[in-house]
Design an enzyme around this catalytic site. Sequence first.
Site, mmCIF file in Angstrom:
data_model
loop_
_atom_site.group_PDB
_atom_site.id
_atom_site.type_symbol
_atom_site.label_atom_id
_atom_site.label_comp_id
_atom_site.label_asym_id
_atom_site.label_seq_id
_atom_site.Cartn_x
_atom_site.Cartn_y
_atom_site.Cartn_z
ATOM 1 N N MET A 30 1.014 -1.045 0.097
ATOM 2 C CA MET A 30 0.033 -0.081 -0.122
ATOM 3 C C MET A 30 0.998 1.103 -0.049
ATOM 4 O O MET A 30 0.359 2.336 0.370
ATOM 5 C CB MET A 30 -1.278 0.043 1.258
ATOM 6 C CG MET A 30 -2.028 -1.220 1.104
ATOM 7 S SD MET A 30 -3.466 -0.926 2.100
ATOM 8 C CE MET A 30 -2.618 -0.677 3.581
ATOM 9 N N ALA A 40 4.073 3.928 1.088
ATOM 10 C CA ALA A 40 4.813 4.279 2.225
ATOM 11 C C ALA A 40 5.748 3.240 2.550
ATOM 12 O O ALA A 40 6.088 2.403 3.745
ATOM 13 C CB ALA A 40 3.655 4.349 3.347
ATOM 14 N N HIS A 50 8.985 0.774 3.204
ATOM 15 C CA HIS A 50 10.103 1.011 4.120
ATOM 16 C C HIS A 50 10.881 -0.048 3.863
ATOM 17 O O HIS A 50 10.997 -0.843 2.876
ATOM 18 C CB HIS A 50 9.812 1.296 5.570
ATOM 19 C CG HIS A 50 8.745 0.175 5.820
ATOM 20 N ND1 HIS A 50 9.029 -1.288 5.972
ATOM 21 C CD2 HIS A 50 7.435 0.241 6.370
ATOM 22 C CE1 HIS A 50 7.984 -1.822 6.148
ATOM 23 N NE2 HIS A 50 6.820 -1.050 6.560
ATOM 24 N N HIS A 63 9.741 -3.401 3.263
ATOM 25 C CA HIS A 63 9.190 -3.683 1.755
ATOM 26 C C HIS A 63 10.485 -3.834 0.928
ATOM 27 O O HIS A 63 10.369 -5.076 -0.094
ATOM 28 C CB HIS A 63 8.296 -2.427 1.165
ATOM 29 C CG HIS A 63 7.289 -2.284 2.010
ATOM 30 N ND1 HIS A 63 7.047 -1.043 2.678
ATOM 31 C CD2 HIS A 63 6.032 -2.820 2.054
ATOM 32 C CE1 HIS A 63 5.791 -0.929 3.211
ATOM 33 N NE2 HIS A 63 5.153 -2.132 2.749
ATOM 34 N N LYS A 113 5.343 -10.373 9.213
ATOM 35 C CA LYS A 113 4.646 -9.370 10.298
ATOM 36 C C LYS A 113 3.226 -9.439 10.197
ATOM 37 O O LYS A 113 2.530 -9.538 11.236
ATOM 38 C CB LYS A 113 5.225 -7.731 10.288
ATOM 39 C CG LYS A 113 4.812 -7.006 11.342
ATOM 40 C CD LYS A 113 4.961 -5.719 11.173
ATOM 41 C CE LYS A 113 4.402 -4.908 10.264
ATOM 42 N NZ LYS A 113 2.894 -4.394 10.661
ATOM 43 N N GLN A 151 -2.882 -12.070 8.204
ATOM 44 C CA GLN A 151 -3.039 -11.576 6.584
ATOM 45 C C GLN A 151 -2.559 -12.778 5.676
ATOM 46 O O GLN A 151 -3.199 -12.921 4.806
ATOM 47 C CB GLN A 151 -2.575 -10.452 6.366
ATOM 48 C CG GLN A 151 -2.237 -10.007 4.751
ATOM 49 C CD GLN A 151 -1.778 -8.769 4.493
ATOM 50 O OE1 GLN A 151 -2.684 -7.748 4.510
ATOM 51 N NE2 GLN A 151 -0.398 -8.425 4.098
ATOM 52 N N VAL A 168 11.187 -7.446 9.492
ATOM 53 C CA VAL A 168 12.449 -6.792 9.601
ATOM 54 C C VAL A 168 11.947 -5.639 10.924
ATOM 55 O O VAL A 168 11.364 -5.186 10.861
ATOM 56 C CB VAL A 168 12.569 -5.757 8.290
ATOM 57 C CG1 VAL A 168 13.820 -4.988 8.375
ATOM 58 C CG2 VAL A 168 12.753 -6.714 7.179
HETATM 59 O O1 PAF Z 1 -0.089 -5.625 3.719
HETATM 60 C C1 PAF Z 1 -0.363 -4.784 2.876
HETATM 61 O O2 PAF Z 1 0.271 -3.822 2.687
HETATM 62 C C2 PAF Z 1 -1.865 -4.912 2.273
HETATM 63 O O3 PAF Z 1 -2.606 -5.518 3.125
HETATM 64 C C3 PAF Z 1 -1.754 -5.615 1.210
HETATM 65 C C4 PAF Z 1 -1.431 -7.155 0.865
HETATM 66 C C5 PAF Z 1 -1.067 -5.007 -0.048
HETATM 67 C C6 PAF Z 1 -3.182 -5.649 0.377
HETATM 68 O O4 PAF Z 1 -3.556 -4.182 0.398
#
Ligand code: PAF
Length: 285
Positions: free
Chosen positions: A30, A32, A34, A37, A155, A159, A182
């Site tokens: 989404m 932002a 860091h 990612h 983390k 999900q 991380v």
């Molecule tokens: O983990 C996230 O940043 C979000 O939940 C994802 C998997 C990109 C879905 O919008």
Amino acid sequence: MEIVRTAAKLRAWSRGERGKGQTVGLVPTMGALHAGHASLIEEAVRLCGRVVVSIFVNPTQFGPNEDFARYPRNFEADCRLAEASGAQVVFAPAVEEMYPGSVEGGDGVGTFVDVEGLSGRLDGASRPGHFRGVATVVAKLLIACEADRAFFGQKDAAQVAVIRRMAADLAVGTEIVVCPIVREADGLALSSRNVYLSAEERRQALVLSRAVRAVEGLVAEGERRADALVAVGRAVFAAEPGVRVDYAALVDWGTLLPVEVAGPGTLFAVAAWVGATRLIDNAVI
Ligand code: PAF
């Protein structure tokens, strides 16, 4: 690095690359972005010849009183990080592209993916509708990208359980790869929401990783009983009364249901409110 705005163009690019014998990796985000990612993108680069980073602040996974409007957005910096980490494409669709029926002028029609049972557990219990939004957008991204592999961070462990189950149930031909958490040097798990924390809240937030470490320590000493492990985690939280625990639970990582005895595939997961910011952390036992 190329910026792609439509699912049709992403699919055409992905098919073209796979046609040339490349493997395609997808890192859904989404924005932002860091270092957490970056580690997902780097792992994708290690395992795949071509890498797409999707950047889409997905409205359907936010509740009405949550932080959709103020969620941090910095597209230029995100693109720089994606490129520096080795991605070839950023997929950045508009809301109308992902949810054509839901926007002004749309017909109000939409298709959603709901992973029954799992979607109501852990974060799903305190954020109704959240995992429906996550499963829906990830399914759409996987369908658009036709990636060989998609990369997610441990983390967001609940999900991960929802996405794994969705991908298995829908027989999506994309392998789901889960990458380690991380952390900052002092233990705080990286999160795009850490920017919301004041200096005092940033200090208080360390209680999450302390609780996780305490439980891991007890497991290392041989303790396996859930009640003893959860009690230790909660005792750590009790020493930081400014932080409100949402959940501290020992669960099976597949079903997200509580277990009585820790074993392989068990997860100790916590969520807590630090001021107005809800943070999560976990460890696989
Ligand atoms: O983990 C996230 O940043 C979000 O939940 C994802 C998997 C990109 C879905 O919008």
